[in-house]
Motif scaffolding. Structure first.
Motif, PDB file in Angstrom:
ATOM      1  N   PRO B  98       0.776  -1.269  -0.088  1.00  0.00           N
ATOM      2  CA  PRO B  98      -0.001   0.079   0.054  1.00  0.00           C
ATOM      3  C   PRO B  98       0.869   1.171  -0.024  1.00  0.00           C
ATOM      4  O   PRO B  98       1.907   1.298   0.659  1.00  0.00           O
ATOM      5  CB  PRO B  98      -0.764  -0.177   1.228  1.00  0.00           C
ATOM      6  CG  PRO B  98      -0.081  -0.950   2.012  1.00  0.00           C
ATOM      7  CD  PRO B  98       0.748  -1.863   1.327  1.00  0.00           C
ATOM      8  N   VAL B  99       0.498   2.257  -0.828  1.00  0.00           N
ATOM      9  CA  VAL B  99       1.238   3.591  -0.886  1.00  0.00           C
ATOM     10  C   VAL B  99      -0.094   4.662  -0.835  1.00  0.00           C
ATOM     11  O   VAL B  99      -0.710   4.715  -1.899  1.00  0.00           O
ATOM     12  CB  VAL B  99       1.945   3.810  -2.049  1.00  0.00           C
ATOM     13  CG1 VAL B  99       2.650   4.948  -1.997  1.00  0.00           C
ATOM     14  CG2 VAL B  99       3.138   2.548  -2.350  1.00  0.00           C
ATOM     15  N   GLY B 100       0.231   5.267   0.504  1.00  0.00           N
ATOM     16  CA  GLY B 100      -1.097   6.257   0.497  1.00  0.00           C
ATOM     17  C   GLY B 100      -2.472   5.493   0.226  1.00  0.00           C
ATOM     18  O   GLY B 100      -2.776   4.572   0.705  1.00  0.00           O
ATOM     19  N   ASN B 101      -3.187   6.092  -0.868  1.00  0.00           N
ATOM     20  CA  ASN B 101      -4.556   5.391  -1.051  1.00  0.00           C
ATOM     21  C   ASN B 101      -4.370   4.534  -2.067  1.00  0.00           C
ATOM     22  O   ASN B 101      -5.618   4.159  -2.821  1.00  0.00           O
ATOM     23  CB  ASN B 101      -5.612   6.526  -1.373  1.00  0.00           C
ATOM     24  CG  ASN B 101      -5.990   7.445  -0.233  1.00  0.00           C
ATOM     25  OD1 ASN B 101      -5.924   7.204   0.965  1.00  0.00           O
ATOM     26  ND2 ASN B 101      -6.103   8.881  -0.843  1.00  0.00           N
ATOM     27  N   ALA B 102      -3.423   4.271  -2.572  1.00  0.00           N
ATOM     28  CA  ALA B 102      -3.086   3.429  -3.875  1.00  0.00           C
ATOM     29  C   ALA B 102      -2.495   2.088  -3.452  1.00  0.00           C
ATOM     30  O   ALA B 102      -1.872   1.832  -2.192  1.00  0.00           O
ATOM     31  CB  ALA B 102      -2.663   3.977  -4.919  1.00  0.00           C
ATOM     32  N   VAL B 103      -2.136   1.327  -4.195  1.00  0.00           N
ATOM     33  CA  VAL B 103      -1.230  -0.009  -4.258  1.00  0.00           C
ATOM     34  C   VAL B 103      -0.249  -0.022  -5.120  1.00  0.00           C
ATOM     35  O   VAL B 103      -0.318   0.335  -6.400  1.00  0.00           O
ATOM     36  CB  VAL B 103      -2.236  -1.158  -4.437  1.00  0.00           C
ATOM     37  CG1 VAL B 103      -1.443  -2.327  -4.500  1.00  0.00           C
ATOM     38  CG2 VAL B 103      -3.193  -1.194  -3.439  1.00  0.00           C
ATOM     39  N   ARG B 104       1.022  -0.255  -4.711  1.00  0.00           N
ATOM     40  CA  ARG B 104       2.218  -0.282  -5.955  1.00  0.00           C
ATOM     41  C   ARG B 104       2.408  -2.024  -6.095  1.00  0.00           C
ATOM     42  O   ARG B 104       2.721  -2.582  -5.047  1.00  0.00           O
ATOM     43  CB  ARG B 104       3.316   0.377  -4.949  1.00  0.00           C
ATOM     44  CG  ARG B 104       4.732   0.119  -5.937  1.00  0.00           C
ATOM     45  CD  ARG B 104       5.934   0.651  -5.287  1.00  0.00           C
ATOM     46  NE  ARG B 104       6.992   1.031  -5.982  1.00  0.00           N
ATOM     47  CZ  ARG B 104       8.083   0.279  -6.090  1.00  0.00           C
ATOM     48  NH1 ARG B 104       8.094  -0.786  -5.418  1.00  0.00           N
ATOM     49  NH2 ARG B 104       8.917   0.923  -6.839  1.00  0.00           N
ATOM     50  N   LEU B 105       2.184  -2.165  -7.391  1.00  0.00           N
ATOM     51  CA  LEU B 105       2.402  -3.481  -7.754  1.00  0.00           C
ATOM     52  C   LEU B 105       3.688  -3.590  -8.443  1.00  0.00           C
ATOM     53  O   LEU B 105       3.859  -2.863  -9.504  1.00  0.00           O
ATOM     54  CB  LEU B 105       1.199  -4.090  -8.622  1.00  0.00           C
ATOM     55  CG  LEU B 105       1.534  -5.314  -9.340  1.00  0.00           C
ATOM     56  CD1 LEU B 105       1.559  -6.590  -8.473  1.00  0.00           C
ATOM     57  CD2 LEU B 105       0.371  -5.573 -10.444  1.00  0.00           C
ATOM     58  N   LYS B 106       4.732  -4.484  -7.902  1.00  0.00           N
ATOM     59  CA  LYS B 106       5.797  -4.646  -8.679  1.00  0.00           C
ATOM     60  C   LYS B 106       6.010  -6.051  -9.172  1.00  0.00           C
ATOM     61  O   LYS B 106       5.929  -6.819  -8.303  1.00  0.00           O
ATOM     62  CB  LYS B 106       7.171  -4.291  -7.551  1.00  0.00           C
ATOM     63  CG  LYS B 106       8.409  -4.203  -8.337  1.00  0.00           C
ATOM     64  CD  LYS B 106       9.560  -4.133  -7.475  1.00  0.00           C
ATOM     65  CE  LYS B 106       9.922  -5.089  -6.524  1.00  0.00           C
ATOM     66  NZ  LYS B 106      11.082  -4.602  -5.809  1.00  0.00           N
ATOM     67  N   VAL B 107       6.248  -6.023 -10.570  1.00  0.00           N
ATOM     68  CA  VAL B 107       6.662  -7.298 -11.119  1.00  0.00           C
ATOM     69  C   VAL B 107       8.017  -7.611 -11.424  1.00  0.00           C
ATOM     70  O   VAL B 107       8.464  -6.587 -12.103  1.00  0.00           O
ATOM     71  CB  VAL B 107       5.600  -7.707 -12.310  1.00  0.00           C
ATOM     72  CG1 VAL B 107       6.109  -8.817 -13.174  1.00  0.00           C
ATOM     73  CG2 VAL B 107       4.126  -7.547 -12.017  1.00  0.00           C
ATOM     74  N   THR B 108       8.717  -8.361 -10.708  1.00  0.00           N
ATOM     75  CA  THR B 108      10.130  -8.575 -11.375  1.00  0.00           C
ATOM     76  C   THR B 108      10.168  -9.892 -11.954  1.00  0.00           C
ATOM     77  O   THR B 108       9.778 -10.995 -11.504  1.00  0.00           O
ATOM     78  CB  THR B 108      11.054  -8.971 -10.057  1.00  0.00           C
ATOM     79  OG1 THR B 108      10.782  -7.563  -9.294  1.00  0.00           O
ATOM     80  CG2 THR B 108      12.536  -8.856 -10.346  1.00  0.00           C
ATOM     81  N   HIS B 109      10.753 -10.023 -13.125  1.00  0.00           N
ATOM     82  CA  HIS B 109      10.788 -11.136 -14.069  1.00  0.00           C
ATOM     83  C   HIS B 109      11.909 -11.384 -14.301  1.00  0.00           C
ATOM     84  O   HIS B 109      12.791 -10.598 -14.815  1.00  0.00           O
ATOM     85  CB  HIS B 109       9.903 -10.843 -15.259  1.00  0.00           C
ATOM     86  CG  HIS B 109       9.531 -12.289 -16.171  1.00  0.00           C
ATOM     87  ND1 HIS B 109       8.359 -12.543 -16.578  1.00  0.00           N
ATOM     88  CD2 HIS B 109      10.255 -13.612 -15.968  1.00  0.00           C
ATOM     89  CE1 HIS B 109       8.019 -13.769 -17.080  1.00  0.00           C
ATOM     90  NE2 HIS B 109       9.490 -14.460 -16.888  1.00  0.00           N
ATOM     91  N   ASP B 110      12.929 -12.480 -13.800  1.00  0.00           N
ATOM     92  CA  ASP B 110      14.075 -12.623 -13.676  1.00  0.00           C
ATOM     93  C   ASP B 110      14.338 -14.170 -14.356  1.00  0.00           C
ATOM     94  O   ASP B 110      13.430 -14.891 -14.611  1.00  0.00           O
ATOM     95  CB  ASP B 110      14.901 -12.439 -12.531  1.00  0.00           C
ATOM     96  CG  ASP B 110      14.487 -13.072 -11.250  1.00  0.00           C
ATOM     97  OD1 ASP B 110      13.591 -13.915 -11.455  1.00  0.00           O
ATOM     98  OD2 ASP B 110      15.066 -12.821 -10.218  1.00  0.00           O
TER      99      ASP B 110
END
Lengths: 107, 156
Positions: B98-110
């Motif tokens: 969660p970041v403030g009122n939003a959501v941070r979605l991180k996709v790491t493809h390795d």
């Protein structure tokens, strides 16, 4: 993420150059990114901070190294906003044609 | 480390961590923004598959490596032909915060082979999938997925 930040970040040729460099070789340190550019490390660091604030660059720590990755997702969001599904295939055809012609020309 | 390639994608979505988590593994949701069904029981060690929503063809397969609801999911990711060859599996990590009122979605493809068909496919695919997921969760409407993926695959 504010779109204004993306446009502002993209407005500068040095920052576009940094994205071009990452597009070819993703996941570089500040030192590696500074090398091919005629800029001080401090200037490159400042550009990278702006790119990161615009979510065009994502950083990942690997041990003591901070690696920079190109994040094209915000650019795709802008593309989706103005290019609808109907224009898409026509634009793709034009893009393919351009690629094809330029490929021949380069030979 | 440098002989395998890695890509990192981030999107900010006005939604909740739980909704984003659910959107990654609910086949009815993935059908809408991805044009494919992600099918698994999502337990660590289980198989998962990525099934074309219109033809039923399996396009990708792998295993669930780590699952920490609703924050972190790690899966392996391979073409079905390589499903039994773990050395050919690439890896995808989803981090949701969660970041403030939003959501941070991180996709790491390795664990990607530089210059491979998989690398070309995923670098075109992820920006499309993630911006479409954002659109779906924020507006309740996804872009038409068929056109999106013809586009993404064609440039390969």
């Amino acid at each position: 993420m504010e779109k204004n930040k993306v446009f502002r970040a993209l407005a500068d040729p040095s920052r576009r150059k940094l994205l071009d460099i990452l597009r070819v070789d993703n996941g570089q340190t500040l030192g590696e990114l500074s090398e091919p550019l005629d800029m001080t490390r401090q200037a490159v660091a400042k550009h990278l901070r702006l790119l990161e604030a615009a979510n065009l660059v994502v950083t990942v720590w690997r041990g003591r190294e901070k690696l920079h990755y190109l994040n094209p997702v915000p650019i795709h969001e802008i593309y989706e906003r103005w290019i609808g599904k109907f224009e898409r295939s026509r634009l793709q055809a034009l893009y393919d044609l351009k690629e094809e012609l330029e490929k021949d020309y380069e030979k | 480390m440098k002989n395998k390639s890695q890509f990192v994608y981030v999107t900010y979505i006005s939604s909740s961590v739980e909704k984003v988590w659910n959107a990654l593994m609910d086949p009815e949701m993935t059908r809408k923004y991805w044009g494919h069904l992600n099918v698994s029981d999502w337990k660590v060690g289980s198989n998962w598959k990525h099934e074309d929503a219109s033809t039923g063809e399996i396009r990708l397969a792998g295993k669930v490596v780590e699952s920490t609801p609703p924050r972190r999911l790690v899966i392996t990711w391979a073409f079905p032909a390589d499903a039994q060859a773990p050395e050919k599996h690439t890896r995808v990590t989803f981090d949701i915060e969660p970041v403030g009122n939003a959501v941070r979605l991180k996709v790491t493809h390795d664990e990607l082979e530089p210059g491979s068909e998989m690398e070309r496919g995923i670098t075109r695919g992820w920006p499309v999938v993630l911006s479409n997921l954002k659109t779906l969760l924020e507006t309740n409407e996804a872009m038409e997925t068929k056109a999106l993926f013809e586009h993404a695959h064609k440039r390969g």
